[in-house]
Design a protein around this motif. Structure first.
Motif, PDB file in Angstrom:
ATOM      1  N   MET A   1       0.812  -1.210   0.000  1.00  0.00           N
ATOM      2  CA  MET A   1       0.000   0.000   0.000  1.00  0.00           C
ATOM      3  C   MET A   1       0.852   1.269   0.000  1.00  0.00           C
ATOM      4  O   MET A   1       0.657   2.166  -0.811  1.00  0.00           O
ATOM      5  N   LEU A   2       1.828   1.329   0.910  1.00  0.00           N
ATOM      6  CA  LEU A   2       2.587   2.559   1.094  1.00  0.00           C
ATOM      7  C   LEU A   2       3.623   2.794   0.002  1.00  0.00           C
ATOM      8  O   LEU A   2       4.197   3.875  -0.081  1.00  0.00           O
ATOM      9  N   SER A   3       3.875   1.786  -0.825  1.00  0.00           N
ATOM     10  CA  SER A   3       4.824   1.991  -1.929  1.00  0.00           C
ATOM     11  C   SER A   3       4.107   2.295  -3.233  1.00  0.00           C
ATOM     12  O   SER A   3       4.745   2.383  -4.281  1.00  0.00           O
ATOM     13  N   GLN A   4       2.780   2.456  -3.187  1.00  0.00           N
ATOM     14  CA  GLN A   4       1.997   2.771  -4.387  1.00  0.00           C
ATOM     15  C   GLN A   4       2.132   4.260  -4.694  1.00  0.00           C
ATOM     16  O   GLN A   4       1.399   5.083  -4.174  1.00  0.00           O
ATOM     17  N   SER A   5       3.068   4.596  -5.534  1.00  0.00           N
ATOM     18  CA  SER A   5       3.323   5.999  -5.845  1.00  0.00           C
ATOM     19  C   SER A   5       2.361   6.512  -6.909  1.00  0.00           C
ATOM     20  O   SER A   5       2.143   5.860  -7.925  1.00  0.00           O
ATOM     21  N   ILE A   6       1.781   7.672  -6.647  1.00  0.00           N
ATOM     22  CA  ILE A   6       0.934   8.331  -7.643  1.00  0.00           C
ATOM     23  C   ILE A   6       1.790   9.229  -8.520  1.00  0.00           C
ATOM     24  O   ILE A   6       1.706   9.205  -9.744  1.00  0.00           O
ATOM     25  N   LEU A   7       2.619  10.033  -7.866  1.00  0.00           N
ATOM     26  CA  LEU A   7       3.500  10.973  -8.555  1.00  0.00           C
ATOM     27  C   LEU A   7       4.827  11.034  -7.832  1.00  0.00           C
ATOM     28  O   LEU A   7       4.902  10.763  -6.628  1.00  0.00           O
ATOM     29  N   SER A   8       5.848  11.408  -8.542  1.00  0.00           N
ATOM     30  CA  SER A   8       7.123  11.756  -7.922  1.00  0.00           C
ATOM     31  C   SER A   8       7.398  13.211  -8.243  1.00  0.00           C
ATOM     32  O   SER A   8       7.395  13.610  -9.410  1.00  0.00           O
ATOM     33  N   SER A   9       7.590  13.999  -7.197  1.00  0.00           N
ATOM     34  CA  SER A   9       7.783  15.439  -7.384  1.00  0.00           C
ATOM     35  C   SER A   9       8.871  15.943  -6.463  1.00  0.00           C
ATOM     36  O   SER A   9       8.829  15.707  -5.249  1.00  0.00           O
ATOM     37  N   LYS A  10       9.875  16.599  -7.056  1.00  0.00           N
ATOM     38  CA  LYS A  10      10.966  17.191  -6.287  1.00  0.00           C
ATOM     39  C   LYS A  10      11.625  16.161  -5.377  1.00  0.00           C
ATOM     40  O   LYS A  10      11.947  16.429  -4.219  1.00  0.00           O
ATOM     41  N   GLY A  11      11.800  14.942  -5.910  1.00  0.00           N
ATOM     42  CA  GLY A  11      12.450  13.882  -5.155  1.00  0.00           C
ATOM     43  C   GLY A  11      11.566  13.242  -4.105  1.00  0.00           C
ATOM     44  O   GLY A  11      12.035  12.395  -3.339  1.00  0.00           O
TER      45      GLY A  11
END
Length: 331
Positions: free
Chosen positions: A101-111
């Motif tokens: 669950m917690l590794s489900q990234s929606i976006l990566s922004s500014k690292g």
């Protein structure tokens, strides 16, 4: 009375070899302290990369599962914070996997990775994927607007929609702002500033004005939505508790083809003079409509400073007691 038999104690020892132990236990054992706080019945001893857990078999199993999930999160590139350990313990209690669950990234922004951090947030994000209209209802700090904004930016980047429309009612939150100087944009800016702030966190700040100039991103008061049909758009209505029932109906009926709507609000923070909130009315009228989902978040989903959750709970208890006093004794 006969003494209750003591629960048999046992010890489990193992080595952390898949990742750097510091990524699991934290600098100066900061993460380890969160693991101990989540399982106070378990004695935890660490020497180098070796860890020993002592306690009942059931408690040791729960603590070991939390450590295993922390290792898996670290393997997936999540830089763990003490709050992540605390949330992971809650997720495990709900028979879910924090690593998934917690590794489900929606976006990566500014690292920084933007992702759901609680079970309710995960359900909320999934509901946005699966439904055309989603209501996110909960107190401040639960991520309801922030996650909706992340999904909108994701949809735009994937070319699932051609524009993002962000709106909120221009209702003053207790203060009298008076006649603000400047252009129309200057006058409505205080109401829309939180949406601009979230946009700038998720996108290159230099690109936002260009996208707004071309109409790819539109940020406007709710009154500007009247008479329009919003096609091929991801539309977010923020602070929906401050809409009237008429405004809410007007907004929802703007929905066009190939569009999604997310409506966010907190029914405990209604600033309307008469308190007749369109969000409350919509909840009672539309609860069983297909392709529409109501997601409720609570203080356990607050992802700001830990004090925010305590503040939310304290106010909720106070308001509940006030409501009981106001209703008077049953006759």
């Amino acid at each position: 009375m006969p003494k209750q038999p003591k629960t048999p104690q046992t010890t489990l020892s193992f080595a952390v070899t898949e990742v750097d132990p510091v990524s699991v236990f934290g600098t100066e054992d900061s993460l380890l302290r969160s693991i101990e706080a989540a399982h106070p019945q378990v004695s935890v001893l660490v020497r180098g990369n070796e860890i020993s857990l002592s306690g009942s078999e059931a408690d040791i199993y729960a603590a070991k599962k939390l450590i295993d999930e922390a290792i898996e999160l670290s393997l997936r590139g999540v830089a763990l914070q003490p709050a992540d350990i605390t949330r992971s313990a809650r997720v495990i209690e709900q028979s879910q996997s924090p690593a998934q669950m917690l590794s489900q990234s929606i976006l990566s922004s500014k690292g920084k990775s933007i992702r759901p951090k609680t079970v309710n947030q995960k359900n909320y994000v999934d509901a946005i994927d699966e439904n055309t209209i989603v209501f996110g209802i909960g107190p401040a700090g639960t991520g309801k607007t922030y996650l909706a904004m992340a999904k909108a930016v994701q949809a735009l980047q994937r070319k699932e929609v051609s524009r993002i429309i962000l709106t909120r009612p221009a209702v003053e939150a207790g203060e009298r702002l008076g006649f603000l100087p400047g252009t129309l944009t200057d006058k409505i800016d205080p109401y829309l500033r939180p949406l601009f702030d979230a946009l700038h966190e998720m996108m290159d700040p230099d690109s936002v004005p260009k996208l707004m100039a071309t109409g790819t991103i539109e940020v406007a008061p709710l009154a500007f939505m009247r008479g329009r049909t919003l096609n091929d758009s991801f539309i977010i209505l923020d602070e929906a508790q401050n809409t009237t029932p008429e405004q809410m109906k007007m907004f929802l009926t703007r929905l066009g083809f190939n569009s999604k709507m997310v409506v966010t609000g907190d029914v405990t923070q209604i600033d309307l003079p008469n308190g007749n909130s369109g969000l409350k009315v919509a909840t009672s009228i539309l609860g069983k409509v297909d392709d529409m989902k109501f997601c409720v978040l609570d203080s356990s989903d607050v992802v700001r400073h830990s004090l925010v959750a305590k503040i939310v709970d304290a106010y909720a208890k106070f308001e509940q007691k006030a409501a009981v006093r106001k209703s008077g004794p049953n006759r």
